[in-house]
Design an enzyme around this catalytic site. Structure first.
Site, PDB file in Angstrom:
ATOM      1  N   PRO A   2       0.669  -1.218  -0.039  1.00 42.02           N
ATOM      2  CA  PRO A   2       0.055  -0.118  -0.046  1.00 42.02           C
ATOM      3  C   PRO A   2       0.836   1.123  -0.021  1.00 42.02           C
ATOM      4  O   PRO A   2       1.880   1.360   0.764  1.00 42.02           O
ATOM      5  CB  PRO A   2      -0.720  -0.029   1.463  1.00 42.02           C
ATOM      6  N   GLU A   3       0.685   2.103  -0.939  1.00 38.61           N
ATOM      7  CA  GLU A   3       1.285   3.351  -0.949  1.00 38.61           C
ATOM      8  C   GLU A   3       0.531   4.516  -0.298  1.00 38.61           C
ATOM      9  O   GLU A   3      -0.570   4.278   0.074  1.00 38.61           O
ATOM     10  CB  GLU A   3       1.535   3.780  -2.455  1.00 38.61           C
ATOM     11  N   HIS A  90      -5.248 -14.921   9.065  1.00 38.72           N
ATOM     12  CA  HIS A  90      -4.199 -13.702   8.904  1.00 38.72           C
ATOM     13  C   HIS A  90      -4.943 -12.542   9.557  1.00 38.72           C
ATOM     14  O   HIS A  90      -4.520 -11.194   9.477  1.00 38.72           O
ATOM     15  CB  HIS A  90      -3.723 -13.428   7.550  1.00 38.72           C
ATOM     16  N   ARG A 109       1.443 -11.398   5.306  1.00 35.20           N
ATOM     17  CA  ARG A 109       3.095 -11.556   5.475  1.00 35.20           C
ATOM     18  C   ARG A 109       3.556 -11.137   6.756  1.00 35.20           C
ATOM     19  O   ARG A 109       4.864 -10.932   7.082  1.00 35.20           O
ATOM     20  CB  ARG A 109       3.595 -10.776   4.225  1.00 35.20           C
ATOM     21  N   ARG A 150      23.582  16.801  -6.752  1.00 37.75           N
ATOM     22  CA  ARG A 150      22.817  15.548  -6.853  1.00 37.75           C
ATOM     23  C   ARG A 150      22.889  15.114  -8.347  1.00 37.75           C
ATOM     24  O   ARG A 150      22.457  15.476  -9.055  1.00 37.75           O
ATOM     25  CB  ARG A 150      21.667  15.361  -6.224  1.00 37.75           C
TER      26      ARG A 150
END
Length: 270
Positions: A2-3, A90, A109, A150
């Site tokens: 998930p972002e 889970h 997980r 950079r």
């Protein structure tokens, strides 16, 4: 994983059910997540949830004198249960409210986390983070200052949480495509007007994804169990070998910083 849009979608989904409600109990069935679940979380009882905030990809449950900090990890998700339901394999944590509603944490997980703190300053994971991408602090001028000297690829750089939080792999590819910037461009080669396009694109892509409920590719589901629909809006991510929707050129893919990167050679010329 998930972002930011998925986490923000989760926050908005659970907020109406949790804010202002009293916690009856928290049931921890599996304390061995990415970090051990603090025993103090299991002992929470009778405390009101003042608010639910977000910092980067962390959900922050504000109690009167403490915080519960939740990270969804690789496969974690949250569900609102209005009636009791038997826990499955889970289903690791239940936050049960006095009104009978339950917030259930599912994580196949077990790479997510539930952290306990008296102050957010105690949470090392929240320190040294860059600005939120939808904030005014995140601007072209800010990126230009950070970019001096950079020489890393722009794709990897905008995924660095020290620069800006929450621009994950999907959204980095999509934003660079929208801004017409090649993902291999060195950061210090970009001009202010290019950073202006990139900032605008990141904000637009993330805002649109949040409105669509996030991006469901594998594991993510919203708190109501429905998938996010932003995957239907993807312009380049996951479209290797297909025609660019703008110019018709074949979408390319390559590894940048160990992550698959998708782009159009014509629209995003170096």
């Amino acid at each position: 994983m998930p972002e930011l849009p998925e986490v923000e979608t989760s926050r908005r989904g659970i907020l109406p059910y949790l804010k202002g409600q009293i916690i009856d109990k928290i049931i921890v069935r599996q304390p061995k997540l990415r970090w051990p679940v603090d025993k103090a979380i299991s002992n929470v009882h009778g405390q009101i949830i003042l608010d639910i905030k977000r910092r980067a990809k962390y959900l922050l449950l504000q109690l009167p004198n403490n915080w519960i900090v939740i990270h969804l990890g690789m496969s974690g998700s949250l569900r609102i249960l209005k009636n009791p339901q038997k826990a499955e394999k889970h289903d690791h944590i239940d936050l049960v409210l006095e009104n009978g509603v339950t917030l259930r944490y599912i994580d196949p997980r077990r790479f997510g986390s539930w952290l306990w703190a008296n102050s957010l300053d105690e949470i090392s994971q929240l320190q040294h983070l860059g600005p939120e991408p939808l904030s005014n602090e995140f601007s072209a001028e800010y990126l230009l200052r950070k970019a001096r000297n950079r020489k890393v690829p722009i794709k990897s750089w905008i995924m660095d949480n020290h620069i800006v939080v929450g621009v994950g792999n999907i959204y980095a590819s999509e934003s660079l495509f929208m801004a017409k910037i090649n993902p291999n461009r060195k950061v210090n080669s970009l001009q202010l007007n290019e950073f202006e396009r990139l900032v605008a694109s990141i904000k637009q892509v993330l805002t649109k994804s949040i409105k669509q409920g996030g991006t469901t590719l594998k594991d993510f589901l919203q708190s109501n169990g429905k998938p996010g629909y932003f995957a239907q809006e993807l312009q380049v991510y996951g479209r290797e070998g297909q025609q660019c929707l703008i110019c018709g050129t074949e979408i390319k893919s390559q590894k940048i910083g160990q992550r698959n990167t998708f782009y159009c050679e014509y629209c995003q010329k170096e």
